[in-house]
Design a protein around this motif. Sequence first.
Motif, PDB file in Angstrom:
ATOM      1  N   MET A   1       1.125  -1.050  -0.053  1.00 56.04           N
ATOM      2  CA  MET A   1      -0.011  -0.117  -0.087  1.00 56.04           C
ATOM      3  C   MET A   1       0.991   1.278  -0.361  1.00 56.04           C
ATOM      4  N   ARG A   2       2.570   0.929   0.976  1.00 57.87           N
ATOM      5  CA  ARG A   2       2.848   2.081   1.119  1.00 57.87           C
ATOM      6  C   ARG A   2       3.613   2.911  -0.287  1.00 57.87           C
ATOM      7  N   SER A   3       3.545   1.732  -1.055  1.00 54.02           N
ATOM      8  CA  SER A   3       4.636   2.332  -3.038  1.00 54.02           C
ATOM      9  C   SER A   3       3.136   3.092  -3.521  1.00 54.02           C
ATOM     10  N   VAL A   4       2.081   2.776  -3.036  1.00 50.38           N
ATOM     11  CA  VAL A   4       0.781   2.927  -3.731  1.00 50.38           C
ATOM     12  C   VAL A   4       0.680   4.332  -3.941  1.00 50.38           C
ATOM     13  N   ALA A   5       0.593   4.430  -1.861  1.00 49.83           N
ATOM     14  CA  ALA A   5       0.777   5.939  -1.701  1.00 49.83           C
ATOM     15  C   ALA A   5       1.447   6.859  -1.772  1.00 49.83           C
ATOM     16  N   ALA A   6       2.504   6.601  -1.892  1.00 54.10           N
ATOM     17  CA  ALA A   6       4.100   7.203  -2.416  1.00 54.10           C
ATOM     18  C   ALA A   6       3.112   7.361  -4.068  1.00 54.10           C
ATOM     19  N   GLY A   7       2.777   6.965  -4.515  1.00 55.96           N
ATOM     20  CA  GLY A   7       2.948   7.591  -6.050  1.00 55.96           C
ATOM     21  C   GLY A   7       1.598   9.297  -6.135  1.00 55.96           C
ATOM     22  N   ALA A   8       0.439   8.081  -5.303  1.00 54.50           N
ATOM     23  CA  ALA A   8      -0.055   9.829  -4.951  1.00 54.50           C
ATOM     24  C   ALA A   8       0.208  10.794  -4.869  1.00 54.50           C
ATOM     25  N   GLU A   9       1.386  10.623  -3.348  1.00 54.59           N
ATOM     26  CA  GLU A   9       1.420  11.377  -3.493  1.00 54.59           C
ATOM     27  C   GLU A   9       2.372  12.189  -4.499  1.00 54.59           C
ATOM     28  N   GLU A  10       3.206  11.629  -4.747  1.00 55.33           N
ATOM     29  CA  GLU A  10       4.006  12.613  -6.133  1.00 55.33           C
ATOM     30  C   GLU A  10       2.979  13.162  -7.223  1.00 55.33           C
ATOM     31  N   LYS A  11       1.634  12.385  -7.553  1.00 53.07           N
ATOM     32  CA  LYS A  11       0.969  13.517  -8.088  1.00 53.07           C
ATOM     33  C   LYS A  11      -0.197  13.993  -7.374  1.00 53.07           C
ATOM     34  N   ILE A  12      -0.193  14.141  -6.160  1.00 50.84           N
ATOM     35  CA  ILE A  12      -1.196  15.450  -5.312  1.00 50.84           C
ATOM     36  C   ILE A  12       0.008  16.150  -5.403  1.00 50.84           C
ATOM     37  N   LYS A  13       1.729  16.625  -5.954  1.00 48.23           N
ATOM     38  CA  LYS A  13       2.276  17.379  -5.807  1.00 48.23           C
ATOM     39  C   LYS A  13       2.464  17.740  -7.269  1.00 48.23           C
ATOM     40  N   GLU A  14       2.802  17.114  -8.197  1.00 50.70           N
ATOM     41  CA  GLU A  14       2.374  17.600  -9.881  1.00 50.70           C
ATOM     42  C   GLU A  14       0.908  18.286 -10.070  1.00 50.70           C
ATOM     43  N   LEU A  15      -0.092  17.828  -9.564  1.00 49.99           N
ATOM     44  CA  LEU A  15      -1.277  18.484  -9.339  1.00 49.99           C
ATOM     45  C   LEU A  15      -1.363  19.568  -8.719  1.00 49.99           C
ATOM     46  N   ILE A  16      -0.575  20.595  -7.795  1.00 47.04           N
ATOM     47  CA  ILE A  16      -0.748  21.076  -7.591  1.00 47.04           C
ATOM     48  C   ILE A  16       0.623  21.853  -8.074  1.00 47.04           C
ATOM     49  N   VAL A  17       1.647  21.441  -8.677  1.00 46.92           N
ATOM     50  CA  VAL A  17       2.378  22.516  -9.565  1.00 46.92           C
ATOM     51  C   VAL A  17       1.499  23.115 -11.307  1.00 46.92           C
ATOM     52  N   GLU A  18       1.150  21.951 -11.229  1.00 48.16           N
ATOM     53  CA  GLU A  18       0.929  22.013 -12.648  1.00 48.16           C
ATOM     54  C   GLU A  18      -0.618  22.815 -12.756  1.00 48.16           C
ATOM     55  N   GLN A  19      -1.645  23.271 -12.085  1.00 49.86           N
ATOM     56  CA  GLN A  19      -2.541  24.308 -11.512  1.00 49.86           C
ATOM     57  C   GLN A  19      -2.101  25.158 -11.406  1.00 49.86           C
ATOM     58  N   GLY A  20      -1.005  25.538 -10.480  1.00 52.09           N
ATOM     59  CA  GLY A  20      -0.326  26.962 -10.326  1.00 52.09           C
ATOM     60  C   GLY A  20      -0.839  26.757  -8.669  1.00 52.09           C
ATOM     61  N   LEU A  21      -0.996  26.350  -8.116  1.00 53.74           N
ATOM     62  CA  LEU A  21      -1.698  26.170  -6.702  1.00 53.74           C
ATOM     63  C   LEU A  21      -1.268  26.815  -5.795  1.00 53.74           C
ATOM     64  N   GLY A  22      -1.437  27.538  -4.772  1.00 53.05           N
ATOM     65  CA  GLY A  22      -1.035  27.718  -3.617  1.00 53.05           C
ATOM     66  C   GLY A  22      -1.219  27.865  -2.835  1.00 53.05           C
ATOM     67  N   PRO A  23      -0.687  28.645  -1.168  1.00 53.22           N
ATOM     68  CA  PRO A  23      -1.072  28.223  -0.398  1.00 53.22           C
ATOM     69  C   PRO A  23      -2.447  28.234   0.535  1.00 53.22           C
ATOM     70  N   GLY A  24      -3.229  27.622   1.274  1.00 48.38           N
ATOM     71  CA  GLY A  24      -5.018  28.296   1.048  1.00 48.38           C
ATOM     72  C   GLY A  24      -5.718  27.566  -0.141  1.00 48.38           C
ATOM     73  N   ASP A  25      -5.029  27.476  -1.339  1.00 47.93           N
ATOM     74  CA  ASP A  25      -5.905  27.378  -2.330  1.00 47.93           C
ATOM     75  C   ASP A  25      -6.792  25.095  -2.248  1.00 47.93           C
ATOM     76  N   PRO A  26      -7.418  25.835  -2.200  1.00 48.07           N
ATOM     77  CA  PRO A  26      -8.232  24.264  -2.241  1.00 48.07           C
ATOM     78  C   PRO A  26      -8.180  23.213  -2.857  1.00 48.07           C
ATOM     79  N   LEU A  27      -7.730  21.423  -2.727  1.00 43.94           N
ATOM     80  CA  LEU A  27      -7.192  20.489  -3.663  1.00 43.94           C
ATOM     81  C   LEU A  27      -9.128  20.228  -3.580  1.00 43.94           C
ATOM     82  N   PRO A  28      -9.034  19.456  -5.294  1.00 41.50           N
ATOM     83  CA  PRO A  28     -10.187  18.698  -5.300  1.00 41.50           C
ATOM     84  C   PRO A  28     -10.254  17.786  -4.252  1.00 41.50           C
ATOM     85  N   THR A  29     -11.937  17.333  -4.255  1.00 45.38           N
ATOM     86  CA  THR A  29     -12.724  16.367  -3.069  1.00 45.38           C
ATOM     87  C   THR A  29     -12.108  15.021  -2.955  1.00 45.38           C
TER      88      THR A  29
END
Length: 227
Positions: free
Chosen positions: A1-29
């Motif tokens: 499960m940890r490897s799957v979670a680690a992959g999700a971590e990277e994808k969430i970070k990529e999402l933040i960068v790609e969408q130009g989000l900053g501190p306080g901005d909401p993420l998808p549900t």
Amino acid sequence: MRSVAAGAEEKIKELIVEQGLGPGDPLPTETELMERFGVSRNSLREALKSLQAMRIVEIRRGFGTYVGTMSLEPLIEAMAFRTVVGHRQGRGSLLELLQMREALEAGLMHRLAGRLPEEDLAELDALVARMHTEVREEGEIAARTDRAFHRALHRSLGNELLSELLDAFWSAFHRVRAQGLGTAADGEELARMHARIVEAVRAGDAEAAEAAVHRHFDDIRGRLSRH
């Protein structure tokens, strides 16, 4: 499960960068993130908890998940704990942390000497005066005053990351010192050391400013060694 979670971590970070989000901005549900990344709720939550520990996201119960402050607090905690463990094992970890602070602060004097705006110099003068007052009235310089001095000294560099890193080193060092490591400082002499730094910076004498910083750290190093 940890490897799957680690992959999700990277994808969430990529999402933040790609969408130009900053501190306080909401993420998808959670549901949207699960569908987007093709992961289970447990794996997603493990990823979010890990990112929250790094201050990359902030989970607000009942409200959702937001981009975090991305502060250096986890670095401070790690440095402080590593230093304490190393010191208890007889290693010179506290002196190593001090050396890192000294190298950064002394190295910056050539960029600061003669370049601080008058309002910053006036604030530094006021902080040195407060140090003398605290020594007379309380017997020692308050940590918040020392911290304010170092923040004001480097503020004009206009480098937010550098300022945060310097503050992180200061915080980690003082968290360790709060455990009683080292002998007490001569408050009046410590205040004078800070005054010498301000005088040299005001005069535009980078070499004198650097020497004043080294004398300040030599004093700390000497008290740690005596302990």
